[in-house]
Design an enzyme around this catalytic site. Structure first.
Site, short mmCIF file in Angstrom:
data_model
loop_
_atom_site.label_atom_id
_atom_site.label_comp_id
_atom_site.label_asym_id
_atom_site.label_seq_id
_atom_site.Cartn_x
_atom_site.Cartn_y
_atom_site.Cartn_z
N LYS A 12 0.84 -1.20 0.00
CA LYS A 12 0.00 0.00 0.00
C LYS A 12 0.88 1.24 0.00
O LYS A 12 2.03 1.21 0.46
CB LYS A 12 -0.88 0.01 1.25
N ARG A 62 -10.10 -11.70 1.45
CA ARG A 62 -10.97 -12.74 0.88
C ARG A 62 -10.31 -14.12 0.97
O ARG A 62 -11.01 -15.13 1.01
CB ARG A 62 -11.35 -12.37 -0.57
N1 BES Z 1 -8.18 -3.93 3.97
C1 BES Z 1 -8.25 -3.54 2.61
C2 BES Z 1 -9.54 -2.80 2.29
C3 BES Z 1 -9.49 -1.31 2.51
C4 BES Z 1 -8.79 -0.50 1.62
C5 BES Z 1 -10.18 -0.73 3.53
C6 BES Z 1 -8.77 0.86 1.81
C7 BES Z 1 -10.16 0.64 3.72
C8 BES Z 1 -9.46 1.44 2.86
C9 BES Z 1 -8.19 -4.78 1.71
O1 BES Z 1 -7.41 -5.82 2.17
C10 BES Z 1 -7.59 -4.32 0.42
O2 BES Z 1 -6.47 -3.92 0.42
N2 BES Z 1 -8.37 -4.40 -0.66
C11 BES Z 1 -7.94 -3.98 -1.94
C12 BES Z 1 -8.40 -5.00 -2.95
C13 BES Z 1 -7.80 -4.84 -4.33
C14 BES Z 1 -6.32 -5.13 -4.28
C15 BES Z 1 -8.50 -5.77 -5.26
C16 BES Z 1 -8.54 -2.61 -2.23
O3 BES Z 1 -9.71 -2.38 -1.88
O4 BES Z 1 -7.84 -1.76 -2.77
ZN ZN Z 2 -5.35 -5.59 1.62
#
Ligand code: BES
Ligand code: ZN
Ligand code: ZN
Length: 489
Positions: free
Chosen positions: A269, A343
C-alpha cells in the site's frame, strides 16, 4: 460510565435531560412550567440536533438544578436513531455544564415504547461517553459519570429489561471499539485471541484458539499464505455460544476478518494512510462484540464465530503476486495481489465454519474493499447475499440498531471477473465492481448455505465525531449482528 433505572417522581434531585419532540412542548415534557417558559424564551423548538439548557430552582427546593433539553424533531418522524442522536447532543451540552449525574425524564411518546426508548438512551449514552484514552497522560472523560433513566409507575418491568439490553449492547460495542482502536503493535493475532478469551470468560461463551500447527492440519492454505510473512504468528479463534442445544442443526455462523495489520504485502500500500490499516480486524471485533452481547443476554440460539487472525506484512517468507495457492475447500487461487488478502482468509474461515462447526447460516463481516467507500461513503455498510429472506432479516436488524446497510447486486455475470485460465479462482476481480467481486469470491466457499456478506470498510472507522460517536472505531456490526440473530428467536 454507569446507567441505572429510576422511578421518576417530583423528589428527584439531580440535573435533568429532557428529550422533546417539536409537537411536544406541553407541560409534561418539562420538570416545571417555569422551565417550559424559559426554554420557549430561549427559542428551543425541539428540532433534531437542537439543544438548550437552563438552571432553575424547583418549587420548595433550595438547590438550583440544571436542565438540558435535546430535540427529537417531529413526532410522526420519530425513530430510535433520533433518540440516540438527541442523547448524544444532550450529553455534549451536559458536558459543557460539567454535569456529573443526569436523569432523563420518563418517556411517554405515542410512537416509541418506553422500553425501546430506554434501550436507545442507554446505548447512546454509553457510546457517546466512550473515549479511547489509554495512552493519554491527560484524559478528557465526559463529565457525566452516571445516567439515570427515569420511568413512570407502569413502565418498570419494561424499562429495567430494556436498560439491561442497552447496557449489554453499548458495552459490547465499546469493547469492539477498544479492540479496533488499539494499534497493531499491541493488537497482534495472539493478543486478539487473548481478548476473545477474556470476553468469553467475562460473558460466558466458549473460546478455542488454534495455533499454526493445528491450522496447517486443517489445510487452511489460503489463510496461511497470507499469514506467512509476519513474525506475529496467526491464531484461529473459534467462539461458541450454544444457547439452543435442542436444535443442534441450527447454527448461526459469524465470520470476522481479523487482519491485525494490512500493509498490502509485496503489493504494498502507499505510505499515506497506511496507518489506518490497524482497523483491518474490525470484522473480528464486531463478531467478538456480538458474541459477548448474545452470551451475556443468554440468547436461546446456537451461534459460532470464527476469526482467522493474522497480519499481512512483507518478508522473504511471504507470498507473492503470481503465486498459485490452495485452500481448505480444495480450490486453487491465483494471487494477483497480495493486498487482496482478506478474501483469502475469509474463504478458509467460511469453509471451516460450514464443515467443522456445522453452520447452517453464514454471515461474514469484513473491512474488505476500498471500493465500498467509493460506492457508499462512510455512512452505509455494503451487503451481498444469496438469500433475499436473510437480507430482510438484516433490514429489520438495521432498523433496530440504527446501522445503515445497502444491498449490492450479486448477478452471476460478475463471477466471470474472478476467473483465470491458471487456477480455479483469482483473488482480484479487476477495478470495476470491486466490492461485488470481492463478495462473490467469498460466495464461492459458502456452498448452499444462506449467506450475508457485510463490507464494513467504510463504516468501521470515523475520522470525525458523530452525533453519538467520538472519532475512531465505531464498533459497527455489533448491534446489527445481535439484532439479526434475534430475528431467529
Ligand atoms: N483492507 C483492505 C480494504 C481497505 C482499503 C479498507 C482501503 C479501507 C481502505 C483490503 O485488504 C484491500 O487492500 N483491498 C484492496 C483489494 C484490491 C487489491 C482488489 C482494495 O480495496 O484496494
Ligand atoms: Zn489488503
Ligand atoms: Zn485488508
Amino acid at each position: 460510565m454507569e446507567v441505572r433505572a429510576l422511578q421518576f417522581n417530583a423528589q428527584v434531585q439531580t440535573d435533568l435531560l429532557c428529550l422533546v419532540t417539536e409537537d411536544e412542548l406541553q407541560d409534561y415534557a418539562w420538570p416545571s412550567p417555569a422551565v417550559k417558559q424559559i426554554m420557549e424564551a430561549q427559542k428551543f423548538s425541539g428540532k433534531p440536533g437542537e439543544t438548550s439548557s437552563c438552571v432553575f430552582l424547583p418549587d420548595g427546593g433550595d438547590q438550583p438544578r440544571k436542565v438540558v433539553a435535546a430535540g427529537l424533531g417531529k413526532e410522526e418522524e420519530l425513530t430510535l436513531e433520533k433518540v440516540r442522536r438527541a442523547v448524544g447532543a444532550g450529553l455534549k451540552e451536559a458536558d459543557k455544564l460539567n454535569i456529573a449525574l443526569l436523569t432523563t425524564m420518563p418517556w411517554t411518546n405515542e410512537r416509541l415504547s418506553a422500553g425501546d426508548a430506554a434501550r436507545a438512551v442507554t446505548e447512546a449514552y454509553l457510546l457517546a461517553a466512550y473515549r479511547f484514552d489509554r495512552y493519554l497522560a491527560e484524559k478528557k472523560a465526559s463529565s457525566v459519570r452516571s445516567l439515570q433513566v427515569g420511568y413512570g409507575p407502569e413502565q418498570e418491568v419494561e424499562v429495567i429489561a430494556a436498560l439491561k439490553l442497552g447496557q449489554s449492547l453499548g458495552e459490547a460495542t465499546n469493547l469492539a471499539r477498544d479492540l479496533v482502536n488499539e494499534p497493531a503493535n499491541v493488537m497482534t493475532p495472539e493478543r486478539l485471541a487473548q481478548e476473545a478469551q477474556a470476553a468469553g470468560e467475562k460473558y460466558g461463551f466458549a473460546v478455542e484458539v488454534l495455533e499454526e500447527e493445528a491450522i496447517e492440519e486443517l489445510g487452511m492454505e489460503a489463510y496461511l499464505a497470507v499469514a506467512k510473512a509476519s513474525a506475529n504468528r496467526p491464531r484461529l479463534i473459534i467462539m461458541r455460544h450454544l444457547g439452543d442445544p435442542a436444535n443442534p442443526d441450527q447454527v448461526l455462523g459469524l465470520v470476522g476478518k481479523g487482519m491485525t495489520f494490512d500493509s498490502g504485502g509485496l503489493s504494498l500500500k502507499q505510505a499515506k494512510g497506511m496507518e489506518a490499516m490497524k482497523f483491518d480486524m474490525a470484522g473480528a471485533a464486531a463478531v467478538i462484540g456480538a458474541m459477548s452481547a448474545l452470551a451475556r443476554e443468554q440468547v436461546r440460539l446456537n451461534v459460532v464465530a470464527v476469526v482467522a487472525a493474522c497480519e499481512n506484512l512483507i518478508s522473504s517468507r511471504g507470498y507473492r503476486p503470481g503465486d498459485i495457492i490452495g485452500s481448505m475447500a480444495g480450490k486453487t487461487i491465483l494471487v494477483e495481489s497480495t493486498d487482496a488478502e482478506g478474501r483469502l482468509t475469509l474463504a478458509d474461515a467460511v469453509h471451516y465454519i460450514i464443515t467443522k462447526e456445522n453452520a447452517s447460516v453464514v454471515v461474514d463481516v469484513a473491512t474488505l474493499t476500498g471500493a465500498v467507500i467509493v460506492a457508499l461513503g462512510n455512512l452505509t455498510t455494503g451487503v451481498l447475499t444469496n438469500d433475499d429472506s436473510l437480507y430482510q432479516r438484516l433490514q429489520q436488524a438495521a432498523e433496530k440498531s440504527g446501522e445503515r446497510i445497502w444491498q449490492l447486486p450479486g448477478f452471476p455475470e460478475y463471477k466471470e471477473q474472478n476467473k483465470t485460465p491458471y487456477a480455479d479462482l483469482r483473488n482480484v476481480g479487476g477495478r470495476e465492481a470491486g466490492t461485488i467481486t470481492a463478495g462473490l469470491f467469498v460466495a464461492e466457499f459458502v456452498q448452499d448455505r444462506p449467506w450475508l456478506h457485510l463490507d464494513i470498510a467504510g463504516t468501521a472507522f470515523s475520522e470525525k465525531d458523530g452525533a453519538y460517536m467520538v472519532q475512531g472505531a465505531t464498533g459497527v456490526g455489533v448491534r446489527l449482528l445481535y439484532h439479526f440473530a434475534e430475528t431467529y428467536l
